[in-house]
Design an enzyme around this catalytic site. Structure first.
Site, PDB file in Angstrom:
ATOM      1  CD  GLU A  58      27.209 -16.790  40.646  1.00  8.11           C
ATOM      2  OE1 GLU A  58      27.211 -15.766  41.333  1.00  8.11           O
ATOM      3  OE2 GLU A  58      26.343 -16.999  39.761  1.00  8.11           O
ATOM      4  CD  GLU A 104      27.570  -7.003  43.758  1.00  7.49           C
ATOM      5  OE1 GLU A 104      27.540  -7.753  44.747  1.00  7.49           O
ATOM      6  OE2 GLU A 104      27.240  -7.356  42.619  1.00  7.49           O
ATOM      7  CG  HIS A 153      23.207 -11.620  45.590  1.00  7.07           C
ATOM      8  ND1 HIS A 153      24.158 -10.629  45.606  1.00  7.07           N
ATOM      9  CD2 HIS A 153      22.727 -11.698  46.853  1.00  7.07           C
ATOM     10  CE1 HIS A 153      24.265 -10.139  46.825  1.00  7.07           C
ATOM     11  NE2 HIS A 153      23.411 -10.771  47.600  1.00  7.07           N
ATOM     12  CD  GLU A 166      23.044  -8.177  43.916  1.00 10.44           C
ATOM     13  OE1 GLU A 166      24.124  -7.604  44.024  1.00 10.44           O
ATOM     14  OE2 GLU A 166      22.847  -9.067  43.069  1.00 10.44           O
TER      15      GLU A 166
HETATM   16  C1  NOJ Z   1      27.354 -11.175  42.181  1.00  6.55           C
HETATM   17  C2  NOJ Z   1      26.859 -11.030  43.573  1.00  6.55           C
HETATM   18  O1  NOJ Z   1      25.991  -9.930  43.686  1.00  6.55           O
HETATM   19  C3  NOJ Z   1      28.043 -10.905  44.469  1.00  6.55           C
HETATM   20  O2  NOJ Z   1      27.627 -10.638  45.794  1.00  6.55           O
HETATM   21  C4  NOJ Z   1      28.892 -12.147  44.385  1.00  6.55           C
HETATM   22  O3  NOJ Z   1      30.042 -11.955  45.160  1.00  6.55           O
HETATM   23  C5  NOJ Z   1      29.300 -12.418  42.946  1.00  6.55           C
HETATM   24  N1  NOJ Z   1      28.161 -12.371  42.085  1.00  6.55           N
HETATM   25  C6  NOJ Z   1      29.946 -13.775  42.794  1.00  6.55           C
HETATM   26  O4  NOJ Z   1      29.000 -14.775  42.985  1.00  6.55           O
HETATM   27 CA    CA Z   2      24.878  -8.713  41.831  1.00 10.84          CA
END
Ligand code: NOJ
Ligand code: CA
Length: 701
Positions: free
Chosen positions: A413, A506, A481, A500
């Site tokens: 991330e 989610e 993502h 993504e």
């Molecule tokens: C957004 C992402 O789409 C998700 O999959 C991830 O768990 C969170 N950010 C944290 O990085």
């Molecule tokens: Ca996302």
């Protein structure tokens, strides 16, 4: 490869000019013309019907005279291409690239004879065109202020749109006439971390439309490199769409140096909705793989320490403090919050589960320091991508996973601090190699750093490609993502397995979620550019299971979650729910274990955007077929014509269907599984519940 150049005419015409080419089958025609003011334009016809009426082409520059008018034709080149190529992974084994090409060289006689080439490629299912700027004495560096490409649809089509937004594509779709678009309603969607909506009449591409006379039309782009993403401005009275590029921090759109070109602008068109889903036009307009040895690139099915954080069962962060600092904080001295998900013990539990059920990988989020205050501060150095939390045994777990023959999937991330990520990526990728992680999931939640840049501007587009290239150099695979949406670049960088770049599953865990029709639209829009890490496979549908106060839920039945492994193609497929939830439904889980992530063939059997999709796929190198059918909020019967099966074989079909009384809201987890003998003459009729679906696996007996 067959490439025939069959006309090359040299001419210089100062007045109006026109030229037509037809697609290989003759069904589509492209007219190119220059009007008396020297403005270039094109038209696209299906038979005798206009799909795009006369539409101007051109560009405004911020540092010099525009490329809009006073053009004359210098040269016309036409050629035909008919070749086949094999993707490293994909929906089909072989892809045919069959098109006619027209390259028009134009000269601006009043501005130092500057030259531009407009290149068209006309396929049987649509058109691609782009601007090319050859090396020349009077055009070297230039800055694009606006691209003025028009798509003059001339009719008030029904559109499936999300708001034009420079930072996010995590919206659900709205279906209205072009005249009814109001993209400011997106402002009410509060769960998206960063939004930069352009205005009422701006929408994103891919834009999917349906005309009253039965055409399915999709406008998008292919091969987005070194250029910003293209959105569309909608003229709601005349139905002319104009390209709207994502700006940079100082308001420019793109910085160019000759020789260079724009991405392809694409219009896919058919009378059958299924043809839009099966189109390979976007991939065909991308460059072949730049990676020579692709033997290390493998489709993967994976589980992960992930959904448990999204449902609130555990946390990414190790401690509950609101101020940490990469270089000052004593991580070992922090008091653990007791909820951390990525512990050594929990990771072992997931590795064991993956090994037992045959999954290739385990994603672990929250393994590295920095999650205590990672979001909302526009902070540059949040993560270093190399330091594990005190309760995560990086070396021990990589040994444990190797013993069990399970791959660990890295998580980076970046908190949208792309600068920080670029500085640290060499160390981060070395660490991945040292500990045997073959793939990384990146993320860009938050406001971009360099400050003022947008997620979909030229700077970030270059960043995402740089990440894919760097990973390729290290023989590592990518799942991005919050990146710009893909435009077929997985052909060029096949290690870029998925993105993504849309509203994923989610959102069902912690927001109003994705309406039941969402998954019947994504394949017509987002998925045209490449696979999505949608993260299907949620069995525990209602979130009040975790916390009685919660109202959130997945807006599908359990059986539809299975169908998504077919209808949402990806070489990287997650089984997103928790091991303990799968253990309660091992019979249904069997389908996720069996379904492949790579295919020799795919047949879109029935589809209507916003309503339903049924697809059958043939497993790579096998005679097994898998089928998925999904519907929106309406119940319907999927009619699955099995004529694609071998005529001389008898098969056994296992059908994972909604129970008779299933309903996405009232009774989502009710399913039934039954087995049937089938042959190629059969038509399976299976009832799909409201918000439901079905999945079928077929094996020869
Ligand atoms: C957004 C992402 O789409 C998700 O999959 C991830 O768990 C969170 N950010 C944290 O990085
Ligand atoms: Ca996302």
């Amino acid at each position: 490869m067959k490439r025939i150049v069959y006309i090359a005419v040299l001419l210089l015409i100062n007045s109006a000019y026109a030229q037509t080419i037809k697609s290989p089958s003759g069904i589509l025609s492209l007219n190119f013309s220059i009007n008396p003011e020297g403005v270039p334009a094109y038209q696209l016809l299906y038979g005798k019907e206009f799909i795009v009426k006369e539409s101007a082409l051109g560009l405004e520059f911020s540092d010099q005279h525009s490329f809009v008018r006073n053009f004359s034709v210098v040269k016309i080149d036409s050629s035909a291409v008919d070749e086949s190529w094999n993707p490293v992974w994909g929906e089909v084994k072989t892809i045919r690239n069959n098109c006619r090409e027209l390259a028009v060289t134009l000269k601006q006689t009043d501005v130092n004879n500057r030259i531009i080439i407009i290149r068209f490629r006309l396929f049987n299912d649509g058109l691609g065109f782009r601007y090319e700027f050859p090396m020349q004495d009077n055009l070297n560096y230039f800055t694009i202020a606006d691209e003025l490409t028009q798509f003059n649809l001339a009719k008030d089509h029904t559109a499936f749109w999300i708001p034009g937004d420079y930072d996010s594509n995590e919206y659900y779709y709205t279906k209205t006439r072009l005249s009814g678009i109001d993209a400011t309603i997106g402002k009410e969607v509060t769960e998206i971390s960063v939004r930069s909506i352009i205005g009422k009449n701006y929408v994103q591409t891919p834009l999917m439309m349906r005309s009253d006379d039965g055409f399915y039309i999709n406008i998008f782009e292919a091969a987005l490199v070194n250029y910003p993403a293209m959105h569309l401005k909608v003229d709601q009275s005349n139905f002319i769409l104009t390209s709207q590029l994502v700006p940079d921090a100082v308001g420019n759109k793109a910085y160019m140096q000759t020789p260079c070109n724009t991405p392809w602008r694409t219009i896919i068109v058919s009378k059958n909705a299924t043809d839009i889903l099966a189109s390979k036009l976007i991939l065909n307009l991308n460059e072949p793989s730049k990676i020579e040895d692709t033997s290390w690139i493998n489709p993967m099915k994976y589980i992960g320490i992930w959904w448990e954080m999204h449902v609130g069962k555990s946390s990414w962060n190790y401690a509950d403090v609101n101020n940490v600092n990469l270089s000052l904080t004593d991580w070992n001295g922090l008091k653990p919050n007791g909820k951390h998900g990525a512990t050594t013990e929990n990771t072992k539990r997931y590795i064991d589960f993956a090994a037992e059920h045959g999954f290739d990988g385990v994603l672990i989020e929250g393994w590295n320091v920095g999650w205590e205050d990672w979001f909302g501060k526009w902070k540059e150095n949040v993560f270093d991508f190399v330091t594990p939390y005190p309760d995560f045994d990086l070396a021990g777990l990589s040994e444990y996973a190797a013993l069990k023959n399970v791959k660990l999937i890295m998580h980076h991330e970046t908190s949208a601090s792309a600068t920080n990520y670029e500085r640290r990526m060499d160390d981060a990728y070395s660490l991945m190699k040292k500990f045997g992680y073959p793939a990384v999931k990146t993320g860009y939640v938050g406001k971009i750093i360099p400050r003022g840049e947008f997620h979909d501007g030229q700077w970030m587009v270059n960043h995402y490609v740089h990440v894919a290239q760097k990973l390729a150099e290290n023989k590592l695979m990518l799942n991005a993502h919050e990146s710009v949406r893909p435009t077929g670049l997985s052909r060029t960088y096949p290690n870029w397995l998925a993105c993504e770049a849309a509203r994923g599953n989610e959102f069902n865990a912690w927001s109003v979620g994705n309406p039941p029709e969402h998954e019947t639209i994504l394949p017509f829009t987002r998925l045209l550019g490449g696979p999505m890490d949608y993260t299907p496979g949620i069995f525990q549908i209602k979130m009040n299971y975790y916390n009685s106060g919660k109202k959130e839920q997945v807006h599908t039945t359990l059986a539809k979650q299975l169908a998504l492994y077919l209808t949402m193609y990806s070489p990287l497929q997650m089984a997103a729910d928790l091991p303990e939830n799968y253990e309660k439904h091992l019979d249904a889980f069997q389908f996720i274990k069996d379904v492949p992530a790579d295919w020799d063939d795919s047949k879109y059997l029935e589809a209507e955007p916003g309503d339903y999709i049924t697809v059958a796929r043939k497993a790579k190198g096998k005679n097994d077929w898998f089928i998925g059918a999904v519907t929106d909020e309406n119940s319907r019967s999927a009619n699955i014509d099995l004529s694609f099966l071998d005529k001389d074989k008898i098969y056994s079909a296992t059908i994972y269907a909604d129970a008779d009384d299933a309903h996405w809201e009232k009774n989502p987890m009710a399913y039934r599984i039954f087995t049937k003998r089938v042959i190629s003459k059969d038509i399976l009729k299976i009832k799909l519940a409201e918000g439901g679906g079905c999945a079928v696996s077929i094996r020869p007996l």
